[in-house]
Design an enzyme around this catalytic site. Structure first.
Site, PDB file in Angstrom:
ATOM      1  CD  GLU A  89      39.664  45.351  40.973  1.00 45.65           C
ATOM      2  OE1 GLU A  89      39.160  46.048  41.852  1.00 45.65           O
ATOM      3  OE2 GLU A  89      39.850  44.133  41.119  1.00 45.65           O
ATOM      4  CB  CYS A 102      48.078  40.123  37.191  1.00 45.45           C
ATOM      5  SG  CYS A 102      46.634  39.121  36.839  1.00 45.45           S
ATOM      6  CB  CYS A 109      34.659  37.373  33.173  1.00 47.41           C
ATOM      7  SG  CYS A 109      35.151  35.894  32.264  1.00 47.41           S
ATOM      8  CB  CYS A 113      34.809  30.159  36.767  1.00 48.85           C
ATOM      9  SG  CYS A 113      35.492  30.052  35.107  1.00 48.85           S
ATOM     10  CB  CYS A 116      36.124  33.268  39.249  1.00 48.10           C
ATOM     11  SG  CYS A 116      36.882  34.785  38.646  1.00 48.10           S
ATOM     12  CD  GLU A 165      39.158  32.781  28.084  1.00 50.29           C
ATOM     13  OE1 GLU A 165      39.172  32.017  29.053  1.00 50.29           O
ATOM     14  OE2 GLU A 165      40.129  32.893  27.303  1.00 50.29           O
ATOM     15  CB  SER A 196      45.537  32.496  32.199  1.00 50.29           C
ATOM     16  OG  SER A 196      44.692  31.616  32.881  1.00 50.29           O
ATOM     17  CB  CYS A 338      44.504  33.571  41.739  1.00 52.00           C
ATOM     18  SG  CYS A 338      44.354  32.832  40.170  1.00 52.00           S
TER      19      CYS A 338
END
Ligand code: SF4
Length: 348
Positions: A89, A102, A109, A113, A116, A165, A196, A338
């Site tokens: 995405e 973005c 990932c 986390c 998320c 990441e 980030s 986010c």
């Protein structure tokens, strides 16, 4: 070979191997990035013989747009299909005076986390450099953005904050960012690109030295006790190591501050005491704090902090002199905000 992922240096090598003069490589580069050519046929000043040779061995392929969802606030989420059938995405966020893309760096990932949505999707693979640059090209195509050709460029900012990441895919991300920053390529200033990270400490200073882009750190907790619970990566690189790496990030000063991202989770990390602890933690780093009201996703075990609690937290930070901004969620209704991204790809 998809030419989209080659830095200018490696691009020149491809043409050297074809035994053509270096300046011809420059012409093709110009067609790809300045004129957004997607086929060699368009390259009218390139000899037909060379175009045929390129056609035989190379491509200029963008990820295919599978679906676009549009939020009531104008944010657009793109589901992109890659050549091996996987999907990823990308989000386009228009604002009054700018437009941000973005970009994702991985499918799924591995950092996991707990707040998320992407972290619930198994890690599938790293994106290749061409798949990262390709996301920006798709965004440009969508907007008919003339790019760096004139002052009317529409995409103003690139944030590596999508799925994955970025520092776990450093080589490909680094090549992609070099193409984005190339003055004859996509020509984005390093000040317009933000990477980030959840805190992959060994790569932070290297990233600053080699790429010198803006750094955003997903901190989300003022101490190891809380961070260990919500970000498993903290068990590998703890808060002290992470903050030390931030202190060493090159070219950080009051004009160029590190952004600390802090998701507001009700009764987890949002007390005034925790705000004071956070302020003390980052007090000697030129920094700003972005408070992100947590964006819900199906089945998530969290609640977002109330607006009044977010205000109290922000004020407690501000009283210590920390610059703090509370972010307005964008694209929440299409799961594009986010921490909400998740494609359907599964690990094999
Ligand atoms: S917040 Fe970033 S690093 Fe953490 S699981 Fe989500 S995509 Fe991965």
């Amino acid at each position: 070979m998809n030419l989209l992922g080659f830095t200018r240096q490696n691009f020149a090598v491809v043409f050297e191997q074809m035994n053509v003069p270096k300046w011809r490589a420059g012409q093709v580069w110009d067609w790809i990035y300045r004129k957004s050519a997607t086929s060699f046929d368009e390259m009218s000043n390139v000899p037909a013989e060379m175009r045929a040779e390129l056609q035989g061995n190379h491509s200029i392929a963008y990820p295919a747009v599978d679906r676009v969802l549009t939020s009531s606030d104008g944010t657009e989420k793109f589901l992109l299909q890659l050549s091996d059938g996987e999907s990823v995405e990308m989000v386009l966020i228009p604002e009054r005076d700018r437009c941000t893309v973005c970009v994702s760096s991985q499918i799924g990932c591995g950092v996991k986390c707990s707040f998320c949505h992407t972290g619930t999707q198994p890690f599938v693979r790293n994106l290749e450099a061409h798949e990262i640059v390709g996301q920006v090209m798709v965004a440009r195509q969508r907007l008919s953005d003339p790019g760096a050709l004139n002052s009317k460029r529409l995409i103003t900012n690139i944030v590596m904050m999508g799925m994955g990441e970025p520092l776990h895919n450093y080589e490909n991300v680094s090549s992609a960012i070099k193409i984005m920053m190339d003055s004859d390529g996509l020509a984005f200033s390093r000040r317009r690109i933000t990477l980030s990270t959840s805190g992959v400490v060994p790569f932070i200073v290297r990233c600053g030295t080699e790429l010198c882009v803006n750094l955003a750190v997903s901190l989300h907790a003022p101490n190891d006790e809380i961070r260990n619970k919500i970000m498993p990566i903290n068990n590998m690189y703890n808060v002290r190591e992470l903050i030390n790496a931030c202190r060493q990030y090159p070219n950080t000063n009051e004009a160029r501050r590190i952004t600390f991202e802090y998701v507001m989770l009700r009764d987890v990390n949002d007390s005034e005491q925790q705000a004071i602890e956070l302020a003390a933690l980052i007090r000697d780093i030129p920094a700003k704090v972005n408070l992100i009201p947590w964006n819900p996703w199906p089945g998530a075990p969290f609640k977002t902090s109330s607006n009044s609690q977010i205000d109290r937290f922000a004020q407690a930070l501000a009283r210590t002199g920390v610059t703090v901004i509370t972010r307005t969620p964008r694209g929440q209704d299409i799961l594009a905000a986010c921490g909400q991204l998740k494609s359907s790809s599964l690990s094999k």
